[in-house]
Design a protein around this motif. Structure first.
Motif, PDB file in Angstrom:
ATOM      1  N   TRP A 102      -5.088   5.907   4.828  1.00  0.00           N
ATOM      2  CA  TRP A 102      -4.766   5.249   3.560  1.00  0.00           C
ATOM      3  C   TRP A 102      -5.850   4.251   3.164  1.00  0.00           C
ATOM      4  O   TRP A 102      -6.071   3.999   1.976  1.00  0.00           O
ATOM      5  N   ASP A 103      -6.482   3.654   4.133  1.00  0.00           N
ATOM      6  CA  ASP A 103      -7.563   2.697   3.919  1.00  0.00           C
ATOM      7  C   ASP A 103      -8.336   2.637   5.228  1.00  0.00           C
ATOM      8  O   ASP A 103      -7.840   2.091   6.225  1.00  0.00           O
ATOM      9  N   GLY A 148       0.219  -0.736  -2.346  1.00  0.00           N
ATOM     10  CA  GLY A 148      -0.418   0.566  -2.205  1.00  0.00           C
ATOM     11  C   GLY A 148      -0.445   1.121  -0.801  1.00  0.00           C
ATOM     12  O   GLY A 148      -1.063   2.164  -0.553  1.00  0.00           O
ATOM     13  N   LEU A 149       0.245   0.453   0.145  1.00  0.00           N
ATOM     14  CA  LEU A 149       0.260   0.898   1.532  1.00  0.00           C
ATOM     15  C   LEU A 149       1.689   1.233   1.965  1.00  0.00           C
ATOM     16  O   LEU A 149       2.648   0.619   1.485  1.00  0.00           O
ATOM     17  N   PRO A 150       1.855   2.192   2.882  1.00  0.00           N
ATOM     18  CA  PRO A 150       3.194   2.672   3.235  1.00  0.00           C
ATOM     19  C   PRO A 150       4.046   1.633   3.956  1.00  0.00           C
ATOM     20  O   PRO A 150       3.558   0.807   4.730  1.00  0.00           O
ATOM     21  N   VAL A 151       5.353   1.741   3.703  1.00  0.00           N
ATOM     22  CA  VAL A 151       6.367   0.950   4.394  1.00  0.00           C
ATOM     23  C   VAL A 151       7.344   1.932   5.033  1.00  0.00           C
ATOM     24  O   VAL A 151       7.682   2.963   4.437  1.00  0.00           O
ATOM     25  N   VAL A 162      13.422   9.712  -1.636  1.00  0.00           N
ATOM     26  CA  VAL A 162      12.153   8.972  -1.682  1.00  0.00           C
ATOM     27  C   VAL A 162      10.971   9.916  -1.682  1.00  0.00           C
ATOM     28  O   VAL A 162       9.929   9.645  -2.295  1.00  0.00           O
ATOM     29  N   GLY A 163      11.100  11.055  -1.006  1.00  0.00           N
ATOM     30  CA  GLY A 163      10.016  12.012  -0.919  1.00  0.00           C
ATOM     31  C   GLY A 163       9.040  11.696   0.193  1.00  0.00           C
ATOM     32  O   GLY A 163       9.242  10.772   0.987  1.00  0.00           O
ATOM     33  N   THR A 164       7.975  12.484   0.272  1.00  0.00           N
ATOM     34  CA  THR A 164       6.925  12.247   1.267  1.00  0.00           C
ATOM     35  C   THR A 164       5.751  11.551   0.601  1.00  0.00           C
ATOM     36  O   THR A 164       5.661  11.514  -0.625  1.00  0.00           O
ATOM     37  N   PHE A 165       4.840  11.029   1.413  1.00  0.00           N
ATOM     38  CA  PHE A 165       3.758  10.205   0.899  1.00  0.00           C
ATOM     39  C   PHE A 165       2.405  10.833   1.197  1.00  0.00           C
ATOM     40  O   PHE A 165       2.172  11.343   2.305  1.00  0.00           O
ATOM     41  N   THR A 166       1.535  10.810   0.207  1.00  0.00           N
ATOM     42  CA  THR A 166       0.199  11.409   0.346  1.00  0.00           C
ATOM     43  C   THR A 166      -0.848  10.305   0.211  1.00  0.00           C
ATOM     44  O   THR A 166      -0.914   9.636  -0.834  1.00  0.00           O
ATOM     45  N   PRO A 167      -1.682  10.121   1.240  1.00  0.00           N
ATOM     46  CA  PRO A 167      -2.720   9.088   1.151  1.00  0.00           C
ATOM     47  C   PRO A 167      -3.833   9.502   0.202  1.00  0.00           C
ATOM     48  O   PRO A 167      -3.935  10.695  -0.163  1.00  0.00           O
ATOM     49  N   PRO A 168      -4.677   8.567  -0.214  1.00  0.00           N
ATOM     50  CA  PRO A 168      -5.820   8.925  -1.058  1.00  0.00           C
ATOM     51  C   PRO A 168      -6.700   9.954  -0.352  1.00  0.00           C
ATOM     52  O   PRO A 168      -6.773   9.995   0.876  1.00  0.00           O
ATOM     53  N   ALA A 169      -7.371  10.775  -1.116  1.00  0.00           N
ATOM     54  CA  ALA A 169      -8.212  11.816  -0.540  1.00  0.00           C
ATOM     55  C   ALA A 169      -9.373  11.193   0.240  1.00  0.00           C
ATOM     56  O   ALA A 169      -9.998  10.247  -0.212  1.00  0.00           O
ATOM     57  N   LEU A 170      -9.631  11.761   1.405  1.00  0.00           N
ATOM     58  CA  LEU A 170     -10.763  11.309   2.200  1.00  0.00           C
ATOM     59  C   LEU A 170     -12.053  11.948   1.701  1.00  0.00           C
ATOM     60  O   LEU A 170     -12.047  13.103   1.279  1.00  0.00           O
TER      61      LEU A 170
END
Length: 491
Positions: free
Chosen positions: A146-147, A455-458, A483-491
């Motif tokens: 994510w970062d 912008g970061l997962p909890v 809530v659904g699933t979470f997708t991080p920014p593209a690497l």
């Protein structure tokens, strides 16, 4: 980038079973992804490309021969480097075992092989699983997809980061004080700690024997449940293994995915809703509690007054057990050996080996544990900590007489910058503040993504009674359905 890496484990297994793709194609896609991004993520310590492709070919041959395959056959999996793997390096993130290739597989790994999953390699971790950020690996830190400037949680940050970076659809972790759930929370993935004794510790390099629990990591609750079903169950080679079958966690996850929690009573732990957590984390948690209520769950507040003593009790019990377990690393039988030039005594060689082989955090915990177990201090420290453990267990028992499961935030804060807390061990230890009670009790717990903060997962944690692992999967899957699933920014 192949679209295969974006699929869930369930979807991959379905395509392989139908012959719409091959296990080799799936495996190669993930190996290509690792080659493309892992120099930045550093989720893996060792990638077994040759072994993975060979395993994938065997799956394809079995399918072509008409053999009925298991529910995860052909699905790649990454394994935390705390589990022994025959012929494949197992370092536990430490220089003291650098290059060691075990002569046997752990029970977990053997069950993965028997199920037809494809082991991609071994993931990075805090040395001997001692840490909350995967910054204490002797081979360098893992980075959060994510970062990349932030931690992926610990000690199993490599297993969680591999999922978030789409390097693997499934992974295995181990949880001593939160090391599956905490990385899951800060990487936006799912991490489940089974009931202690519900998964085998045979072949798991021991940190704290009364707490260590291997478990599944995935990007969805159903995938985690399927992996749990494969690795769980009684193992006669593990004296702490529970001689009972695994609850039907897959059916529970599917039931939860319908979004109906009618008749389920959930307790919000009062002690985990006050000070200590970031406002953004608590906001995401409260929104998730409201969502669970809308799905039909009855929400009540439950006080567990001794949970506040879990952190100090844990940091007496776990170091005490680690000081005993790590005594076997002496430079004599296996692993690193330093100073053996024929002119030094055995004691000198042992001392030099441990000085060179153990990192600072491992040495710190060994010293704390040795002190707590020493003559004159055992009753005052270790003995008292075990009494607190009993009180925490009673809190859980009383709570589960009122509710079906307990819920709380998984971590007090989102992923912090690499290097931000290494100077203050206590601040680092706070990362596991909400997860440690479950380990002391021995029950199951799962972390499921519940929102974002800055912008970061909890993560939201669901805790259930011992051998009621199915309850946590039902609640987690229900929350995931809204809530659904979470997708991080593209690497």
């Amino acid at each position: 980038m192949s679209e295969l890496i974006k699929l869930t484990a369930t979807e991959i297994a379905g395509l392989v079973a139908k012959g719409e793709t091959s296990a080799v194609e799936v495996t190669q896609a993930h190996l290509d992804r690792i080659a493309a991004v892992d120099d930045r993520v550093h989720a893996f310590l060792h990638v077994d490309s040759e072994g993975a492709l060979a395993a994938a070919r065997r799956v394809d041959e079995r399918r072509a021969g008409g053999e009925e395959l298991g529910p995860l056959a052909g699905v790649p999996v990454a394994v935390k480097d705390v589990l022994t793997t025959k012929g494949v390096p197992t370092t536990v993130g430490s220089k003291i075992l650098e290059g060691w290739r075990p002569p046997y597989d752990s029970t977990i790994v053997q069950r993965l092989r028997d199920a037809g999953t494809v082991m991609l390699g071994k993931t990075n971790m805090d040395e001997f699983a001692m840490g909350s950020s995967t910054e204490y690996s002797a081979y360098g830190p893992t980075h959060n997809p994510w970062d990349l400037d932030r931690i992926p949680g610990g000690s199993g940050g490599g297993s969680a980061a591999a999922l978030a970076a789409y390097e693997a659809p499934l992974s295995i972790g181990s949880d001593t004080g939160g090391s599956i759930r905490q990385p899951g929370a800060v990487t936006g993935t799912v991490g489940a700690k089974p009931t202690y004794g519900g998964t085998s510790r045979y072949g798991l390099v021991a940190f704290s024997s009364s707490l260590d629990t291997p478990g599944p990591c995935a990007r969805t609750v159903l995938d985690a449940a399927l992996l749990h079903q494969v690795i769980g169950g009684h193992d006669p080679r593990d004296s702490t293994s529970i001689p009972q079958p695994v609850p039907d966690v897959v059916a529970a996850a599917k039931l939860g995915a319908t979004g109906d929690l009618t008749g389920v009573k959930l307790g919000v732990v009062t002690e985990f809703t006050g000070e200590g957590a970031e406002p953004g984390v608590m906001a995401a948690f409260r929104e998730s509690v409201d969502a669970l209520a809308k799905l039909g769950a009855e929400i009540v507040e439950v006080s567990c007054p001794h949970f506040r003593y879990a952190l100090p009790a844990y940091y007496l019990i776990a170091p005490s057990e680690c000081s005993s377990n790590l005594a076997r690393f002496d430079g004599v039988r296996f692993g690193l050996r330093v100073g053996d030039d024929g002119n030094r005594s055995l004691e000198e060689v042992m001392s030099l080996t441990r000085e060179a082989g153990f990192g600072a955090e491992v040495k710190r915990r060994i010293m704390i544990g040795t002190y707590a177990l020493s003559s004159g201090y055992y009753d005052a420290y270790y003995g008292q900590a075990q009494k607190v453990r009993t009180l925490i267990t009673r809190d859980f028992t009383a709570a589960f007489e009122q509710v079906d499961a307990l819920i709380s935030p998984t971590t007090p804060f989102v992923a912090f910058p690499i290097g931000a807390r290494t100077a203050d061990p206590y601040q680092m230890y706070l990362a596991d503040l909400f997860t440690i009670p479950t380990n002391l009790y021995g029950g199951p717990g799962i972390s499921v993504p519940c929102g974002l903060s800055d912008g970061l997962p909890v993560g939201l944690q669901v805790m259930a009674p011992t051998m009621a692992d199915d309850r946590m999967y039902r609640v987690a899957a229900a929350l995931e359905s809204v809530v659904g699933t979470f997708t991080p920014p593209a690497l």
